[in-house]
Write a protein that holds these residues in place. Structure first.
Motif, PDB file in Angstrom:
ATOM      1  N   MET A   4       0.611  -1.291  -0.036  1.00 53.95           N
ATOM      2  CA  MET A   4      -0.102  -0.119   0.029  1.00 53.95           C
ATOM      3  C   MET A   4       0.608   0.595  -0.099  1.00 53.95           C
ATOM      4  SD  MET A   4      -3.099   1.268   2.685  1.00 53.95           S
ATOM      5  CE  MET A   4      -4.223   0.205   1.872  1.00 53.95           C
ATOM      6  N   ALA A   5       1.662   1.512   0.598  1.00 55.65           N
ATOM      7  CA  ALA A   5       2.855   2.531   0.981  1.00 55.65           C
ATOM      8  C   ALA A   5       4.218   2.639   0.360  1.00 55.65           C
ATOM      9  CB  ALA A   5       3.314   3.131   2.103  1.00 55.65           C
ATOM     10  N   SER A   6       4.022   3.470  -0.716  1.00 56.07           N
ATOM     11  CA  SER A   6       5.198   3.329  -1.132  1.00 56.07           C
ATOM     12  C   SER A   6       6.510   4.122  -0.437  1.00 56.07           C
ATOM     13  CB  SER A   6       5.666   4.864  -2.984  1.00 56.07           C
ATOM     14  OG  SER A   6       4.578   4.606  -2.892  1.00 56.07           O
ATOM     15  N   ALA A   7       8.138   2.901  -0.422  1.00 50.83           N
ATOM     16  CA  ALA A   7       9.338   3.477   0.068  1.00 50.83           C
ATOM     17  C   ALA A   7       9.269   4.877   0.455  1.00 50.83           C
ATOM     18  CB  ALA A   7      10.529   3.770  -0.961  1.00 50.83           C
ATOM     19  N   GLY A   8       8.980   5.217   1.479  1.00 47.44           N
ATOM     20  CA  GLY A   8       9.830   6.977   1.942  1.00 47.44           C
ATOM     21  C   GLY A   8       8.357   7.241   2.902  1.00 47.44           C
ATOM     22  N   ILE A   9       7.189   6.417   2.368  1.00 48.20           N
ATOM     23  CA  ILE A   9       6.019   7.055   2.784  1.00 48.20           C
ATOM     24  C   ILE A   9       5.643   6.145   4.092  1.00 48.20           C
ATOM     25  CG2 ILE A   9       3.878   7.469   1.806  1.00 48.20           C
ATOM     26  CD1 ILE A   9       5.590   9.176   0.562  1.00 48.20           C
ATOM     27  N   SER A  10       5.022   6.679   4.687  1.00 47.83           N
ATOM     28  CA  SER A  10       4.733   6.140   6.234  1.00 47.83           C
ATOM     29  C   SER A  10       3.418   5.445   6.318  1.00 47.83           C
ATOM     30  CB  SER A  10       5.179   6.661   7.563  1.00 47.83           C
ATOM     31  OG  SER A  10       3.270   7.973   7.597  1.00 47.83           O
ATOM     32  N   LYS A  11       3.478   4.051   7.514  1.00 46.86           N
ATOM     33  CA  LYS A  11       2.027   3.812   7.278  1.00 46.86           C
ATOM     34  C   LYS A  11       1.171   5.210   8.008  1.00 46.86           C
ATOM     35  CE  LYS A  11       3.375  -1.307   7.629  1.00 46.86           C
ATOM     36  NZ  LYS A  11       3.240  -2.131   8.603  1.00 46.86           N
ATOM     37  N   ASP A  12       1.833   6.277   8.439  1.00 42.98           N
ATOM     38  CA  ASP A  12       0.823   7.000   9.311  1.00 42.98           C
ATOM     39  C   ASP A  12      -0.043   8.021   8.105  1.00 42.98           C
ATOM     40  OD1 ASP A  12       1.199   5.913  11.758  1.00 42.98           O
ATOM     41  OD2 ASP A  12       2.861   7.486  12.287  1.00 42.98           O
ATOM     42  N   ASP A  13       1.043   8.510   7.264  1.00 44.24           N
ATOM     43  CA  ASP A  13       0.453   9.036   5.610  1.00 44.24           C
ATOM     44  C   ASP A  13      -0.566   8.511   5.429  1.00 44.24           C
ATOM     45  OD1 ASP A  13       2.058  11.082   6.558  1.00 44.24           O
ATOM     46  OD2 ASP A  13       4.157   9.631   4.745  1.00 44.24           O
ATOM     47  N   ALA A  14      -0.780   7.116   4.708  1.00 42.57           N
ATOM     48  CA  ALA A  14      -1.579   6.460   4.787  1.00 42.57           C
ATOM     49  C   ALA A  14      -2.847   7.081   5.830  1.00 42.57           C
ATOM     50  CB  ALA A  14      -1.514   4.091   4.063  1.00 42.57           C
ATOM     51  N   ALA A  15      -3.157   5.744   6.833  1.00 36.52           N
ATOM     52  CA  ALA A  15      -3.827   6.174   7.729  1.00 36.52           C
ATOM     53  C   ALA A  15      -4.493   7.594   7.844  1.00 36.52           C
ATOM     54  CB  ALA A  15      -3.441   5.675   8.945  1.00 36.52           C
ATOM     55  N   GLY A  16      -3.672   8.991   7.737  1.00 39.80           N
ATOM     56  CA  GLY A  16      -4.473   9.905   7.326  1.00 39.80           C
ATOM     57  C   GLY A  16      -5.184  10.172   6.196  1.00 39.80           C
ATOM     58  N   VAL A  17      -5.143  10.163   5.045  1.00 42.83           N
ATOM     59  CA  VAL A  17      -4.712   9.491   3.775  1.00 42.83           C
ATOM     60  C   VAL A  17      -6.787   9.683   4.000  1.00 42.83           C
ATOM     61  CG1 VAL A  17      -5.422   9.335   1.054  1.00 42.83           C
ATOM     62  CG2 VAL A  17      -3.622  10.036   2.738  1.00 42.83           C
ATOM     63  N   MET A  18      -6.666   8.056   4.284  1.00 38.51           N
ATOM     64  CA  MET A  18      -8.316   6.910   4.254  1.00 38.51           C
ATOM     65  C   MET A  18      -9.130   8.062   5.564  1.00 38.51           C
ATOM     66  SD  MET A  18      -8.327   5.499   1.875  1.00 38.51           S
ATOM     67  CE  MET A  18      -9.258   4.600   2.611  1.00 38.51           C
ATOM     68  N   GLN A  19      -8.470   8.387   6.923  1.00 44.88           N
ATOM     69  CA  GLN A  19      -9.335   8.822   7.685  1.00 44.88           C
ATOM     70  C   GLN A  19     -10.201  10.514   7.204  1.00 44.88           C
ATOM     71  OE1 GLN A  19      -9.569   8.039  11.392  1.00 44.88           O
ATOM     72  NE2 GLN A  19     -11.219   9.337  10.350  1.00 44.88           N
TER      73      GLN A  19
ATOM     74  N   SER B 101       3.790  10.381  -3.737  1.00 46.83           N
ATOM     75  CA  SER B 101       4.982  11.356  -3.098  1.00 46.83           C
ATOM     76  C   SER B 101       4.905  11.555  -1.875  1.00 46.83           C
ATOM     77  CB  SER B 101       5.135  12.606  -4.242  1.00 46.83           C
ATOM     78  OG  SER B 101       4.073  13.661  -3.546  1.00 46.83           O
ATOM     79  N   ALA B 102       5.788  12.465  -1.714  1.00 52.29           N
ATOM     80  CA  ALA B 102       5.425  12.698  -0.233  1.00 52.29           C
ATOM     81  C   ALA B 102       4.750  13.890   0.309  1.00 52.29           C
ATOM     82  CB  ALA B 102       6.817  12.563   0.857  1.00 52.29           C
ATOM     83  N   THR B 103       4.236  13.915  -0.806  1.00 51.31           N
ATOM     84  CA  THR B 103       3.253  14.886  -0.080  1.00 51.31           C
ATOM     85  C   THR B 103       1.478  15.127  -1.382  1.00 51.31           C
ATOM     86  OG1 THR B 103       3.794  16.614  -1.687  1.00 51.31           O
ATOM     87  CG2 THR B 103       4.696  16.917   0.025  1.00 51.31           C
TER      88      THR B 103
ATOM     89  N   LEU C 105      -5.328  13.994  -3.543  1.00 52.38           N
ATOM     90  CA  LEU C 105      -5.351  14.420  -2.208  1.00 52.38           C
ATOM     91  C   LEU C 105      -3.298  15.113  -2.615  1.00 52.38           C
ATOM     92  CD1 LEU C 105      -7.035  11.252  -1.637  1.00 52.38           C
ATOM     93  CD2 LEU C 105      -7.679  13.296   0.018  1.00 52.38           C
ATOM     94  N   GLN C 106      -3.509  15.767  -1.954  1.00 49.36           N
ATOM     95  CA  GLN C 106      -2.690  16.704  -1.645  1.00 49.36           C
ATOM     96  C   GLN C 106      -2.023  17.332   0.234  1.00 49.36           C
ATOM     97  OE1 GLN C 106      -0.160  18.088  -3.890  1.00 49.36           O
ATOM     98  NE2 GLN C 106       1.706  18.771  -1.969  1.00 49.36           N
ATOM     99  N   THR C 107      -0.858  16.792   0.318  1.00 53.69           N
ATOM    100  CA  THR C 107      -0.743  16.907   2.308  1.00 53.69           C
ATOM    101  C   THR C 107      -0.255  18.552   2.760  1.00 53.69           C
ATOM    102  OG1 THR C 107      -0.292  16.867   4.397  1.00 53.69           O
ATOM    103  CG2 THR C 107       1.192  16.309   2.606  1.00 53.69           C
ATOM    104  N   ILE C 108      -0.513  19.699   3.122  1.00 55.94           N
ATOM    105  CA  ILE C 108      -0.344  20.852   3.155  1.00 55.94           C
ATOM    106  C   ILE C 108      -0.538  20.944   5.232  1.00 55.94           C
ATOM    107  CG2 ILE C 108      -1.780  21.836   0.671  1.00 55.94           C
ATOM    108  CD1 ILE C 108      -4.028  22.544   2.904  1.00 55.94           C
ATOM    109  N   ASP C 109      -0.533  21.867   5.213  1.00 57.79           N
ATOM    110  CA  ASP C 109       0.398  22.519   6.923  1.00 57.79           C
ATOM    111  C   ASP C 109      -0.523  21.658   7.545  1.00 57.79           C
ATOM    112  OD1 ASP C 109       3.002  23.137   5.913  1.00 57.79           O
ATOM    113  OD2 ASP C 109       1.853  25.432   6.516  1.00 57.79           O
TER     114      ASP C 109
END
Length: 145
Positions: A1-16, A88-90, A117-121
């Motif tokens: 599910m997550a690419s190298a360098g991308i955390s499971k927390d990022d994946a969980a954040g997107v789905m949340q 990507s990371a973002t 989706l894009q991550t911002i501050d």
């Protein structure tokens, strides 16, 4: 599910974010729903492409859609068959099916949905929403390459 360098927390954040978006959209509260979108954002669907530099302009599309749903006895929506790719990371890409139900629980309609989706501050936001045939959603028979 997550690419190298991308955390499971990022994946969980997107789905949340998407879970919260569907829960909020189900209330048909326009302003709270628009808060899930990036500024600017882009909608792509059968009617064409709509670029919304601000959430106020995005309301031009969402307000009549929500009113039409109210008139049809809309109760809630769910995202089914989600396929998440952190690209990507973002940035994240999620393809799935939006299932809509009436207040009595009967199916109302369904549509394929693709989110970028894009991550911002402030966290993850929907930058692009594409509506398409629900059979395009990834599955074992139709995987995303």
């Amino acid at each position: 599910m997550a690419s190298a360098g991308i955390s499971k927390d990022d994946a969980a954040g997107v789905m949340q974010l998407l879970t919260d978006y569907y829960r909020t959209f189900s209330t048909l509260d326009l302003q709270k729903t628009l808060a899930f979108f990036h500024e600017p954002s882009l909608l792509v669907g059968p009617q064409g492409v709509f670029a919304a530099p601000t959430r106020a302009e995005l309301a031009v599309v969402f307000a009549p859609t929500m009113e039409a749903l109210r008139l049809r006895g809309y109760g809630w929506s769910e995202l089914t068959q989600p396929n998440l790719n952190l690209i990507s990371a973002t940035a994240a890409l999620v393809i799935g099916v939006a299932e809509r139900y009436k207040t009595d629980g009967q199916p109302l309609d369904r549509a394929g949905v693709t989110y970028v989706l894009q991550t911002i501050d402030a966290g993850w936001k929907i930058a692009v929403l594409i509506l398409h045939d629900p059979d395009v959603a990834p599955s074992p028979k139709n995987p995303v390459a």
